[in-house]
Design an enzyme around this catalytic site. Sequence first.
Site, mmCIF file in Angstrom:
data_model
loop_
_atom_site.group_PDB
_atom_site.id
_atom_site.type_symbol
_atom_site.label_atom_id
_atom_site.label_comp_id
_atom_site.label_asym_id
_atom_site.label_seq_id
_atom_site.Cartn_x
_atom_site.Cartn_y
_atom_site.Cartn_z
ATOM 1 N N ASP A 38 -15.888 8.152 9.568
ATOM 2 C CA ASP A 38 -14.839 7.417 9.396
ATOM 3 C C ASP A 38 -13.438 8.145 9.338
ATOM 4 O O ASP A 38 -13.432 9.339 9.003
ATOM 5 C CB ASP A 38 -15.051 6.623 8.216
ATOM 6 C CG ASP A 38 -13.888 5.251 8.162
ATOM 7 O OD1 ASP A 38 -14.431 4.475 8.252
ATOM 8 O OD2 ASP A 38 -12.730 5.336 7.972
ATOM 9 N N ARG A 70 0.960 -1.106 0.063
ATOM 10 C CA ARG A 70 0.114 -0.114 -0.037
ATOM 11 C C ARG A 70 0.968 1.251 0.102
ATOM 12 O O ARG A 70 0.620 2.104 -0.746
ATOM 13 C CB ARG A 70 -0.832 -0.043 1.115
ATOM 14 C CG ARG A 70 -1.953 -1.231 1.131
ATOM 15 C CD ARG A 70 -3.248 -0.657 1.740
ATOM 16 N NE ARG A 70 -4.233 -1.909 1.788
ATOM 17 C CZ ARG A 70 -5.019 -2.149 2.840
ATOM 18 N NH1 ARG A 70 -5.000 -0.878 3.812
ATOM 19 N NH2 ARG A 70 -5.790 -3.020 2.938
HETATM 20 C C1 LIG Z 1 -13.238 -3.010 8.109
HETATM 21 S S1 LIG Z 1 -14.304 -1.384 8.361
HETATM 22 C C2 LIG Z 1 -15.731 -1.773 8.921
HETATM 23 C C3 LIG Z 1 -16.957 -0.914 8.213
HETATM 24 C C4 LIG Z 1 -18.425 -1.290 8.825
HETATM 25 N N1 LIG Z 1 -18.585 -0.738 10.212
HETATM 26 C C5 LIG Z 1 -18.787 -2.694 8.889
HETATM 27 O O1 LIG Z 1 -18.657 -3.212 9.863
HETATM 28 O O2 LIG Z 1 -19.105 -3.357 7.587
HETATM 29 C C6 LIG Z 1 -13.323 -0.487 9.315
HETATM 30 C C7 LIG Z 1 -13.408 1.030 9.203
HETATM 31 O O3 LIG Z 1 -12.751 1.579 10.287
HETATM 32 C C8 LIG Z 1 -12.035 2.643 10.162
HETATM 33 N N2 LIG Z 1 -11.256 3.027 11.089
HETATM 34 C C9 LIG Z 1 -10.127 2.632 11.799
HETATM 35 N N3 LIG Z 1 -9.407 3.389 12.522
HETATM 36 C C10 LIG Z 1 -10.277 4.522 12.841
HETATM 37 C C11 LIG Z 1 -10.360 5.531 13.677
HETATM 38 N N4 LIG Z 1 -9.233 5.746 14.382
HETATM 39 N N5 LIG Z 1 -11.359 6.386 13.633
HETATM 40 C C12 LIG Z 1 -12.210 6.101 12.861
HETATM 41 N N6 LIG Z 1 -12.542 5.083 12.018
HETATM 42 C C13 LIG Z 1 -11.351 4.202 11.952
HETATM 43 C C14 LIG Z 1 -11.373 2.340 8.705
HETATM 44 O O4 LIG Z 1 -11.037 3.481 8.096
HETATM 45 C C15 LIG Z 1 -12.347 1.448 8.178
HETATM 46 O O5 LIG Z 1 -13.282 2.212 7.062
#
Ligand SMILES: C[S@@+](CC[C@H](N)C(=O)[O-])C[C@H]1O[C@@H](n2cnc3c(N)ncnc32)[C@H](O)[C@@H]1O
Length: 281
Positions: free
Chosen positions: A147, A39
């Site tokens: 997010d 990445r």
């Molecule tokens: C695997 S996705 C989950 C999406 C959705 N909630 C689901 O369960 O299908 C995890 C998300 O968490 C976000 N994320 C990770 N660290 C974060 C942070 N410190 N604050 C806000 N979002 C965060 C990532 O950018 C990502 O889009």
Amino acid sequence: MDQAEILLSDREFTRIKRRVYEVAGISLSDAKRTLVVSRLSKIVRAMELGSFDAYMDHLERGGSSRDGQNFINALTTNLTRFYREDHHFAHLRSYVGELIAAKPRGSRLRIWSAGCSTGQEPYTIGMDLLAAFPELRRWDLKILATDIDTAVIARAAQGIYPESEAQGLSTERLRAFERGSDGTLRIPDAVRELISFKPLNLIGPWPMKGPFDAIFCRNVAIYFDKPTQGEMFGRFNKLLAPNGFLYIGHSENLGAGGDGYRLVGKTIYQSKAIASKREAA
Ligand SMILES: C[S@@+](CC[C@H](N)C(=O)[O-])C[C@H]1O[C@@H](n2cnc3c(N)ncnc32)[C@H](O)[C@@H]1O
């Protein structure tokens, strides 16, 4: 491979891990090494920096906020889909049904999708609730979707998805979407209007006051270590309405942040109605 891979030393990997942890709370395990190389090397090459050390020097010594954001965007994992962990939506539907029966028409209803990725989670909430309760159009219903990754927030706000996202959805659920002439799935305006997409770092300050009737934070805490998870779940509790619900991912638990909640279903927690909360709501 058309380009020679940029080598990642242990020291460089440690620098990268430290930065993503400090900024986003994300704990990268050693198993993520290949992912980090693939990445970030695209960015390092595009910036013509030559090495990961030079890239980290650039970020640490005054790279623009955009460079810093691109670094975080590159290291998040955004996997999601419509109606993921279906039982949460069934539970929310039944709770909202109870609120509709108990509260006057037009009452306030607030839901937060924290870590919403490309938007499938908040759109599922909106589509599912409007289909079940058309009268919600006359309620003060708002869904906040946040997010840390600004690229996924921008995509989410478009509300347009490839046809492949339809896979596994029943005919009835598919009816809630509009179709573009190219076969894309489009979120109807009535649903889009319910949702505000905003960038927000869950380990930073939160400007919202709440209270929220429900918070979805699913498959986000898995990227955090235990203390960061506990702190976040504790903060959610302060923003939940008395008896409001927190929905978390299938492999997650509240750990040290579990005070103030009772487990009421598989990965579904209800906020205990303590006196100070009742006054605030
Ligand atoms: C695997 S996705 C989950 C999406 C959705 N909630 C689901 O369960 O299908 C995890 C998300 O968490 C976000 N994320 C990770 N660290 C974060 C942070 N410190 N604050 C806000 N979002 C965060 C990532 O950018 C990502 O889009």
